[in-house]
Write an enzyme that holds these catalytic residues in place. Structure first.
Site, mmCIF file in Angstrom:
data_model
loop_
_atom_site.group_PDB
_atom_site.id
_atom_site.type_symbol
_atom_site.label_atom_id
_atom_site.label_comp_id
_atom_site.label_asym_id
_atom_site.label_seq_id
_atom_site.Cartn_x
_atom_site.Cartn_y
_atom_site.Cartn_z
ATOM 1 N N ASP A 90 1.043 -1.300 0.239
ATOM 2 C CA ASP A 90 -0.045 -0.128 -0.005
ATOM 3 C C ASP A 90 0.793 1.460 -0.063
ATOM 4 O OD1 ASP A 90 -2.235 1.790 0.171
ATOM 5 O OD2 ASP A 90 -2.626 1.094 2.481
ATOM 6 N N GLU A 108 5.218 5.046 3.504
ATOM 7 C CA GLU A 108 4.200 6.002 3.376
ATOM 8 C C GLU A 108 6.032 6.726 4.196
ATOM 9 O OE1 GLU A 108 2.173 7.895 4.361
ATOM 10 O OE2 GLU A 108 3.282 8.965 4.975
ATOM 11 N N ASP A 119 -1.941 12.176 -3.535
ATOM 12 C CA ASP A 119 -1.764 13.599 -3.496
ATOM 13 C C ASP A 119 -1.426 13.585 -5.818
ATOM 14 O OD1 ASP A 119 -0.992 13.592 -0.956
ATOM 15 O OD2 ASP A 119 0.471 13.932 -1.635
ATOM 16 N N LYS A 165 -1.652 21.401 -9.581
ATOM 17 C CA LYS A 165 -1.426 22.852 -10.249
ATOM 18 C C LYS A 165 -0.799 21.805 -11.732
ATOM 19 C CE LYS A 165 -1.107 25.898 -6.424
ATOM 20 N NZ LYS A 165 -0.496 26.530 -5.585
ATOM 21 N N ASP A 196 -9.854 10.660 -6.298
ATOM 22 C CA ASP A 196 -11.285 11.624 -5.945
ATOM 23 C C ASP A 196 -11.317 12.906 -7.202
ATOM 24 O OD1 ASP A 196 -9.097 13.302 -4.068
ATOM 25 O OD2 ASP A 196 -11.028 14.763 -4.302
HETATM 26 C C1 LIG Z 1 -3.645 11.863 0.751
HETATM 27 S S1 LIG Z 1 -3.183 10.799 2.065
HETATM 28 C C2 LIG Z 1 -3.727 9.487 1.533
HETATM 29 C C3 LIG Z 1 -3.300 7.856 2.427
HETATM 30 C C4 LIG Z 1 -3.863 7.042 2.419
HETATM 31 N N1 LIG Z 1 -4.127 6.453 1.242
HETATM 32 C C5 LIG Z 1 -5.655 6.890 2.532
HETATM 33 O O1 LIG Z 1 -5.942 7.064 1.319
HETATM 34 O O2 LIG Z 1 -6.062 7.664 3.133
HETATM 35 C C6 LIG Z 1 -1.190 10.561 1.264
HETATM 36 C C7 LIG Z 1 -0.917 9.469 1.661
HETATM 37 O O3 LIG Z 1 0.315 9.470 1.208
HETATM 38 C C8 LIG Z 1 1.507 9.730 1.128
HETATM 39 N N2 LIG Z 1 3.189 10.402 0.959
HETATM 40 C C9 LIG Z 1 2.829 11.333 -0.409
HETATM 41 N N3 LIG Z 1 3.611 11.533 -1.410
HETATM 42 C C10 LIG Z 1 4.465 9.657 -0.660
HETATM 43 C C11 LIG Z 1 5.232 9.211 -1.242
HETATM 44 N N4 LIG Z 1 6.335 10.481 -2.507
HETATM 45 N N5 LIG Z 1 6.196 8.428 -0.814
HETATM 46 C C12 LIG Z 1 5.782 7.711 0.316
HETATM 47 N N6 LIG Z 1 4.402 8.345 1.093
HETATM 48 C C13 LIG Z 1 4.152 9.635 0.180
HETATM 49 C C14 LIG Z 1 1.273 11.064 2.486
HETATM 50 O O4 LIG Z 1 2.259 11.158 3.568
HETATM 51 C C15 LIG Z 1 0.354 10.708 2.855
HETATM 52 O O5 LIG Z 1 0.195 9.889 4.312
#
Ligand SMILES: C[S@@+](CC[C@H](N)C(=O)[O-])C[C@H]1O[C@@H](n2cnc3c(N)ncnc32)[C@H](O)[C@@H]1O
Length: 205
Positions: A39, A64, A114, A118, A150
Site C-alpha cells: 500500500d 509511508e 496527492d 497545479k 477523488d
Molecule cells: C492523501 S494521503 C492518502 C493516504 C491513504 N492512502 C488514504 O487513502 O487514506 C497521501 C499519503 O501518502 C503519503 N505520501 C505522499 N507522497 C508520498 C511519497 N512520495 N512517498 C511515500 N509516501 C507519500 C503522505 O504522507 C500521505 O500519508
C-alpha cells in the site's frame, strides 16, 4: 475465543531494509509462499489494517514517508496483534523503482495519492511512465495494480498514461468484486460529497 497471544512491540513492525541501495530479495520481505500486497502512501493505515485483519494468509507492507504516520500504523497493528503487516518509511517511487523485489508483488495499491492539481506540479504525480514500468516489473504475473482517486483530472491523466504504457489490461472493478475497505481519505472525500474513480490493472501471465 480470547486472543492470548502477547501484544507485539510496535518497533518490530517497522520494516527496515538491510540495505537501501540494492533491490531486496523476495525472502527478505515476504514469508515463503505468502502473497505480498503493498500500500503506497498508506497514511494513517485504516485500509492496510483492515486488509491485514481480513486476509491473515497474506503479507502486507505499507509505505509511508511521514514518520508520525508510520509509528501510528505500527502502534495500531501491534495492539491488534497483527503478524502480517509491516510499514516501511520511504518514498513510494524509490521503493517501487529500486527496492521491491522483481515479480514478487501480488497486488499494489495506490489510494488517494496527492493529485498535484497545479499544471507546474504535474511532474510530481506518481503515475508516470517510469513508475508504471517499475510497478509492472515488481508485480508477479497475474498481479494487479489498483488505483483510486477523488480527482477527475488525475484519473484522466492516469488512464492516458496507462494507455500509452500499454502493458496492463484494464479489468472491471465493481464495488462488490472483493473485500476492499475504504481508506481514511476516501471517507473524508465522500463526506464532502466527492466520488472516487478507480483503475484495476492486470499484469497478464
Ligand atoms: C492523501 S494521503 C492518502 C493516504 C491513504 N492512502 C488514504 O487513502 O487514506 C497521501 C499519503 O501518502 C503519503 N505520501 C505522499 N507522497 C508520498 C511519497 N512520495 N512517498 C511515500 N509516501 C507519500 C503522505 O504522507 C500521505 O500519508
Amino acid at each position: 475465543m480470547e486472543d492470548t497471544r502477547p501484544a507485539r512491540v510496535p518497533e518490530q513492525l517497522e520494516f527496515v531494509p538491510p540495505d537501501y541501495f540494492r533491490r531486496l530479495e523476495g525472502h527478505e520481505i515476504v514469508r515463503e509462499g505468502r502473497p505480498l500486497e503493498i500500500d503506497l502512501g498508506c497514511g494513517d493505515g485504516k485500509f492496510l489494517l483492515e486488509m491485514a485483519e481480513h486476509y491473515p494468509e497474506r503479507d502486507f507492507l505499507g509505505v509511508e514517508r511521514l514518520l508520525g504516520r508510520v509509528r501510528k500504523v505500527c502502534k495500531k497493528a501491534a495492539k491488534r496483534k497483527l503478524e502480517n503487516l509491516h510499514v516501511l518509511r520511504l518514498e513510494s517511487r524509490y521503493t517501487a523503482e529500486w527496492l521491491l523485489p522483481l515479480e514478487s508483488v501480488s497486488r499494489l495499491h495506490l489510494l488517494c495519492p496527492d493529485p498535484w492539481p497545479k499544471f507546474r506540479h504535474h511532474r510530481r504525480r506518481l503515475i508516470q511512465q517510469e513508475f508504471l514500468q517499475a510497478v509492472w516489473e515488481v508485480l508477479e504475473p497475474g498481479g494487479e495494480f489498483l488505483f483510486k482517486t477523488d480527482h477527475p483530472e488525475y484519473f484522466e491523466w492516469a488512464v492516458e498514461k496507462v494507455a500509452t504504457f500499454g502493458k496492463f489490461e484494464r479489468l472491471d472493478w465493481p464495488e462488490d468484486a472483493f473485500f476492499y475497505p475504504k481508506t481514511d481519505f476516501q471517507l473524508l472525500w465522500e463526506s464532502q460529497g466527492k466520488t472516487l474513480q478507480g483503475l484495476r490493472l492486470l499484469k497478464a501471465k
